[in-house]
Design a protein around this motif. Structure first.
Motif: not given
Ligand SMILES: NC(=O)c1ccc[n+]([C@@H]2O[C@H](COP(=O)([O-])OP(=O)(O)OC[C@H]3O[C@@H](n4cnc5c(N)ncnc54)[C@H](O)[C@@H]3O)[C@@H](O)[C@H]2O)c1
Length: 249
Positions: A242-246
């Motif tokens: 998630d590209g670092g989202f969470t």
């Protein structure tokens, strides 16, 4: 001998990208989708690579349809080695207290019951044959809470629970079960939504540390890795992509 995979939701998005990557690796694919035209197109694209594939039109929320795709897989290819338990829908994005009960039932029916039925009947075959590898599609909304996706999030947290508990019960029988938790990913569905709402795309991207959406191909790479023996000692895990989202929540 070639391996065989079942991919639900194989007509579009993450399912399509994963079916194509499996085919590139010589894996025969049973493409399951409720959308006949798209499902058939995936089969044609796989066959162009010189790999066997078959389409089964099925509604994953209907148990008879699920039994049918398992039967077609057995009749066509003999065994089932890999299962990408992926078909799902997102819902209207309305606040929960404005949501119709029909919508709640539809999301739970496809995302949760559909995944459980698939697990029930595919895992049964795999255990009979000494094992297999399953990847379930969760979501960022399966690992954190988010607004306007209460029902969706409930089903995706359910996917995480199903993944972990299957391992507790059946790892001893040769089953590996993992889940992927993608953040917003540019599948056709999401692309269409953002084309109609460009300001939403920008705000989604701003909320992701890498400042862009994921691609279906990136998720497919992870799914195929988890399905195959390269991930032989990864079991019961939920891998965020998630590209670092969470990580920032
Ligand atoms: N795209 C994202 O941003 C994102 C993020 C996290 C998780 N997911 C999850 O990934 C999975 C795939 O979504 P996608 O983005 O590729 O969407 P998509 O709409 O591009 O593909 C989903 C496919 O599932 C099929 N499908 C829908 N209902 C079905 C049913 N009842 N029976 C059989 N097939 C059915 C559709 O026809 C479609 O071909 C879903 O479980 C979704 O919740 C997507």
């Amino acid at each position: 001998m070639s391996h065989t995979a079942i991919v639900t939701g194989g007509g579009s998005g993450l399912g399509y990208a994963t079916a194509m990557l499996l085919a590139e690796k010589g894996v025969q694919v049973v493409v399951v989708d409720i959308d006949e035209a798209n499902g058939q197109k995936t089969v044609e694209d796989i066959e162009k690579k010189g790999v066997k594939a078959v389409f089964v039109k099925a509604d994953v929320a209907k148990v008879e349809d699920v039994k049918q795709y398992v039967q077609v897989a057995k009749d066509t290819f003999g065994t089932i080695d890999y299962f990408f338990n992926n078909a799902g829908i997102s819902g209207s994005g309305q606040p929960f207290l404005n949501t119709d009960v029909d919508e709640i039932e539809q999301i739970v029916g496809i995302n949760m019951l559909g995944a459980l039925y698939g697990m029930r009947f595919v895992a049964e075959e795999m255990v009979k044959n000494g094992g297999g590898s399953i990847v379930n599609t969760a979501s960022s909304a399966g690992v954190i809470g988010q607004s306007t996706v209460v029902t969706y999030s409930a089903t995706k947290h359910g996917i995480v629970g199903m993944t972990k508990s299957m391992v507790a019960e059946y790892a001893k029988d040769g089953l590996r079960v993992n889940a992927v938790a993608p953040g917003p990913t540019e599948t056709p569905m999401v692309k269409k939504y953002f084309e109609a709402n460009p300001q939403m795309k920008e705000s989604a991207e701003q909320g992701i540390p890498q400042k862009r959406l994921g691609t279906p191909e990136e998720v497919a790479e992870l799914v195929v890795f988890l399905l195959t023996s390269k991930a032989a000692y990864i079991n019961g895990d939920v891998i965020r992509i998630d590209g670092g989202f969470t990580s920032t929540k």
